[in-house]
Structure formats: structure tokens, C-alpha cells
Write a protein that holds these residues in place. Sequence first.
Motif, PDB file in Angstrom:
ATOM      1  N   LEU A 197      -6.687  -0.195   2.915  1.00  0.00           N
ATOM      2  CA  LEU A 197      -6.114   0.373   4.130  1.00  0.00           C
ATOM      3  C   LEU A 197      -7.058   0.169   5.309  1.00  0.00           C
ATOM      4  CD1 LEU A 197      -3.742   1.886   5.366  1.00  0.00           C
ATOM      5  CD2 LEU A 197      -4.831   4.029   4.696  1.00  0.00           C
ATOM      6  N   ILE A 208       0.848  -1.209   0.000  1.00  0.00           N
ATOM      7  CA  ILE A 208       0.000   0.000   0.000  1.00  0.00           C
ATOM      8  C   ILE A 208       0.872   1.244   0.000  1.00  0.00           C
ATOM      9  CG2 ILE A 208      -1.604   1.350   1.424  1.00  0.00           C
ATOM     10  CD1 ILE A 208      -2.925  -1.294   2.229  1.00  0.00           C
ATOM     11  N   LEU A 232       0.382   5.245   7.481  1.00  0.00           N
ATOM     12  CA  LEU A 232      -0.261   4.902   6.216  1.00  0.00           C
ATOM     13  C   LEU A 232      -1.534   5.722   6.009  1.00  0.00           C
ATOM     14  CD1 LEU A 232       0.212   1.031   6.332  1.00  0.00           C
ATOM     15  CD2 LEU A 232       1.484   2.668   4.931  1.00  0.00           C
ATOM     16  N   GLN A 233      -2.293   5.914   7.075  1.00  0.00           N
ATOM     17  CA  GLN A 233      -3.514   6.715   6.956  1.00  0.00           C
ATOM     18  C   GLN A 233      -3.173   8.165   6.626  1.00  0.00           C
ATOM     19  OE1 GLN A 233      -5.120   5.750  10.795  1.00  0.00           O
ATOM     20  NE2 GLN A 233      -6.413   4.103   9.989  1.00  0.00           N
ATOM     21  N   GLU A 289      -7.946   2.820  -0.412  1.00  0.00           N
ATOM     22  CA  GLU A 289      -8.450   3.280   0.879  1.00  0.00           C
ATOM     23  C   GLU A 289      -9.215   2.146   1.574  1.00  0.00           C
ATOM     24  OE1 GLU A 289     -10.152   7.483   2.553  1.00  0.00           O
ATOM     25  OE2 GLU A 289     -10.879   6.801   0.614  1.00  0.00           O
TER      26      GLU A 289
END
Length: 193
Positions: A113, A69, A142-143, A110
Motif C-alpha cells: 500500500l 489490495i 485503501l489506507q 501495508e
Amino acid sequence: DKLIERIVAIGCPPSRKVALTARLERVSESLGGLSATSDAYVSSLKNELERQEKMEEMRVSFAKRAEAINRWMEEAHDQLTEIFAVETSADAEQYLEELDGYTAPIADKEGELGELGDFLGEMVAMGAGANNPYSRFRIENLQQAMAHVKLAAADRRGALDEQLGRQKMLDGLKRDFAAAADVVVSFIQAQKA
């Protein structure tokens, strides 16, 4: 048992034989209890080993998914923030089509994630903890990176929409100029005639 048989064979009194037999039974019960306890202990160790192996697999899986990701987000962010030159309306429309190609996967990534966050929740519930020695990334990083990608996509769309509007205005001015030039040319030709 063999030792008691030998003692009896040597000539041990019968009263002593009863005491020795009772003692043998206590030792047998004690060994039986020890055997059951050790079986339970081995079973619990095997269960814990399976749990630790499962947590290890989860940590490695999280690290691989997080790496994938993150790699996609870095590439997307680079693509979305590269400089573009718009000379015509067609250029702006082409860039907008390319941008649409990037924004569709953003929603998918997304979602991935979000799934990764849920997976981390399972890991924490299992006892693996949020700190993963195999991963360079924490879910919060990551967010945050995903938020930057979405912001870059929104900024690029705004800039391209602005450039498209500007190019359409310029195209309109060019058409108006061409129409005015045609009127002037027609007037000059009429004057010559």
C-alpha cells in the motif's frame, strides 16, 4: 523553379528574372521554416502521445493493484472479525497461530500500500492526477481500510489472549477440583477401611 524557367523561355526581361528568383528564395525559406516548425510540432505531439499512453498504463496499473489490495483487505477483515468459539486452551492457541498467519501478511500488504501511494505520487507528478477513472478506490480509502484490518487484528488478538487466559484459569480450577476430589476420595476410602 519550372515556372521561372517557363517565364524566362517566354521572354521575360532579365530584371524581372532577378525579382522572381528572390521571391522564389523567400518562398523556399518560408517553406523550410514551416517544415522545421511542423517537424517540431509532430515531434511534440508524438512525445505527448507517449506521455498520455504512459499515464494511461499507470492508471490501469494503479487500478489493478488497488483492486488486489482491497480484495485481500476485505477477505482479511472478514476472517479477522468472524465469530470464534473457544472451549479449551488448545482452541485459543490454535486461533492465535492462525492469527499469526494473518498478521505477517498485514505488514507485507501495508508495504504494498505504501508503494502504491508512492506510485500515485509519480502519477500526480507526471500529470495523471489523483482521480483515476479506472479505479474504484482512492488511496485514502485503501489506507482507511488497512487501518480497519490492523484494528480488527489487534482486537482479535486481545480477545483471544483474554480467552486463553480464561481457559488457563478454568484449566487450573479443574486441576484444583480434581486434586481436591482425589483427597476426598482418598479420605472416604480410608474411612471405609
